[in-house]
Design a protein around this motif. Structure first.
Motif, PDB file in Angstrom:
ATOM      1  N   THR A 107      57.190 -56.338 -67.993  1.00  6.08           N
ATOM      2  CA  THR A 107      57.200 -54.878 -68.030  1.00  6.08           C
ATOM      3  C   THR A 107      55.908 -54.400 -67.388  1.00  6.08           C
ATOM      4  N   VAL A 108      56.029 -53.424 -66.499  1.00  3.48           N
ATOM      5  CA  VAL A 108      54.859 -52.830 -65.850  1.00  3.48           C
ATOM      6  C   VAL A 108      54.928 -51.313 -66.032  1.00  3.48           C
ATOM      7  N   SER A 109      53.821 -50.666 -65.806  1.00  6.94           N
ATOM      8  CA  SER A 109      53.800 -49.203 -65.858  1.00  6.94           C
ATOM      9  C   SER A 109      54.408 -48.640 -64.583  1.00  6.94           C
ATOM     10  N   ALA A 110      55.300 -47.684 -64.743  1.00  8.57           N
ATOM     11  CA  ALA A 110      55.869 -46.982 -63.599  1.00  8.57           C
ATOM     12  C   ALA A 110      54.959 -45.815 -63.248  1.00  8.57           C
ATOM     13  N   GLN A 111      55.027 -45.396 -62.005  1.00 11.90           N
ATOM     14  CA  GLN A 111      54.294 -44.218 -61.546  1.00 11.90           C
ATOM     15  C   GLN A 111      55.185 -42.990 -61.760  1.00 11.90           C
ATOM     16  N   MET A 112      54.607 -41.823 -61.718  1.00 14.43           N
ATOM     17  CA  MET A 112      55.364 -40.582 -61.889  1.00 14.43           C
ATOM     18  C   MET A 112      55.019 -39.628 -60.764  1.00 14.43           C
ATOM     19  N   ASP A 113      56.043 -39.051 -60.141  1.00 14.84           N
ATOM     20  CA  ASP A 113      55.848 -38.072 -59.077  1.00 14.84           C
ATOM     21  C   ASP A 113      56.317 -36.711 -59.587  1.00 14.84           C
TER      22      ASP A 113
ATOM     23  N   VAL B 240      62.244 -45.548 -50.879  1.00 19.03           N
ATOM     24  CA  VAL B 240      61.560 -44.869 -49.780  1.00 19.03           C
ATOM     25  C   VAL B 240      60.393 -45.744 -49.339  1.00 19.03           C
ATOM     26  N   PRO B 241      60.025 -45.651 -48.056  1.00 20.22           N
ATOM     27  CA  PRO B 241      58.841 -46.396 -47.616  1.00 20.22           C
ATOM     28  C   PRO B 241      57.618 -45.936 -48.398  1.00 20.22           C
ATOM     29  N   GLY B 242      56.762 -46.882 -48.726  1.00 14.78           N
ATOM     30  CA  GLY B 242      55.544 -46.575 -49.464  1.00 14.78           C
ATOM     31  C   GLY B 242      54.370 -47.324 -48.877  1.00 14.78           C
ATOM     32  N   ASP B 243      53.294 -47.360 -49.598  1.00 14.83           N
ATOM     33  CA  ASP B 243      52.071 -48.021 -49.151  1.00 14.83           C
ATOM     34  C   ASP B 243      52.309 -49.523 -48.966  1.00 14.83           C
ATOM     35  N   ASN B 244      52.488 -49.953 -47.711  1.00 13.89           N
ATOM     36  CA  ASN B 244      52.666 -51.373 -47.402  1.00 13.89           C
ATOM     37  C   ASN B 244      53.821 -51.987 -48.187  1.00 13.89           C
ATOM     38  N   GLY B 245      54.909 -51.258 -48.306  1.00 15.94           N
ATOM     39  CA  GLY B 245      56.082 -51.726 -49.023  1.00 15.94           C
ATOM     40  C   GLY B 245      57.056 -50.580 -49.223  1.00 15.94           C
ATOM     41  N   TYR B 246      57.717 -50.566 -50.366  1.00 15.23           N
ATOM     42  CA  TYR B 246      58.715 -49.547 -50.665  1.00 15.23           C
ATOM     43  C   TYR B 246      58.559 -49.083 -52.101  1.00 15.23           C
ATOM     44  N   ARG B 247      59.016 -47.872 -52.343  1.00 18.72           N
ATOM     45  CA  ARG B 247      59.070 -47.348 -53.703  1.00 18.72           C
ATOM     46  C   ARG B 247      60.523 -47.396 -54.163  1.00 18.72           C
ATOM     47  N   LEU B 248      60.736 -47.970 -55.333  1.00 19.14           N
ATOM     48  CA  LEU B 248      62.034 -47.901 -55.988  1.00 19.14           C
ATOM     49  C   LEU B 248      61.916 -46.747 -56.966  1.00 19.14           C
ATOM     50  N   CYS B 249      62.672 -45.679 -56.696  1.00 19.15           N
ATOM     51  CA  CYS B 249      62.556 -44.435 -57.454  1.00 19.15           C
ATOM     52  C   CYS B 249      63.791 -44.199 -58.310  1.00 19.15           C
TER      53      CYS B 249
END
Length: 170
Positions: free
Chosen positions: A132-138, A150-159
């Motif tokens: 389990t990791v902490s998710a980010q919030m937009d 979506v493309p993200g910082d040197n990878g992708y974001r699973l939203c």
């Protein structure tokens, strides 16, 4: 005189042609478009003793530079035990080693879920928690959707809605 295996060879080639075409039409690196998602996302996904219907409209993926895939999608969890349905929202299939918010994940097939308290959990197919990791919030996201990449910082974001985790192929 005809060679006796020519008919067999022709049938074999005809049967193998679709797989040869799929290999020849490797996906471009980057996000997988809607048309190709229809070809690669499974219609159902086995997890914790049941097969759940996959929501194709809420599925996404990306292809690496060597043509390997990372796919994620939401599933219909009706019929699952309440303790499983509470944390299992979708599937994650990866053909490459992934880094998710700093935690390494081997190639394989997994279940995942975003919790109400801002956590992202990855489970094996038996519904056992792997990490389990902490998710980010937009909070600024204007039109959140149930699931996308979506493309993200040197990878992708699973939203998932406004919550997201960073995926990076290793």
């Amino acid at each position: 005189m005809k060679h006796p295996i020519s008919r067999y060879t022709a049938v074999l080639l005809f049967c193998l042609l679709p797989s040869v075409l799929l290999t020849a039409q490797q996906l471009k690196p980057g996000l997988v478009d809607a048309e190709n998602l229809k070809r690669v996302v499974p219609p159902s996904y086995f997890f914790r003793g049941q097969s759940a219907t996959v929501q194709l409209r809420n599925s996404a993926g990306f292809s690496t530079s060597d043509g390997k895939l990372v796919l994620a999608g939401l599933v219909d969890t009706a019929g699952y035990a309440s303790e499983v349905a509470a944390k299992y929202q979708g599937f994650l299939i990866t053909e490459v080693k992934l880094e998710i918010e700093g935690t390494e994940l081997a190639p394989g097939e997994y279940g995942f879920g975003f919790s109400k308290d801002g956590k992202f959990t990855v489970m094996d197919v038996g519904a056992d928690d792997l990490f389990t990791v902490s998710a980010q919030m937009d909070e600024k996201l204007v039109h959140p959707v149930p699931l996308k990449m979506v493309p993200g910082d040197n990878g992708y974001r699973l939203c998932a809605g406004r919550k997201w985790v960073h995926l990076k192929a290793q």
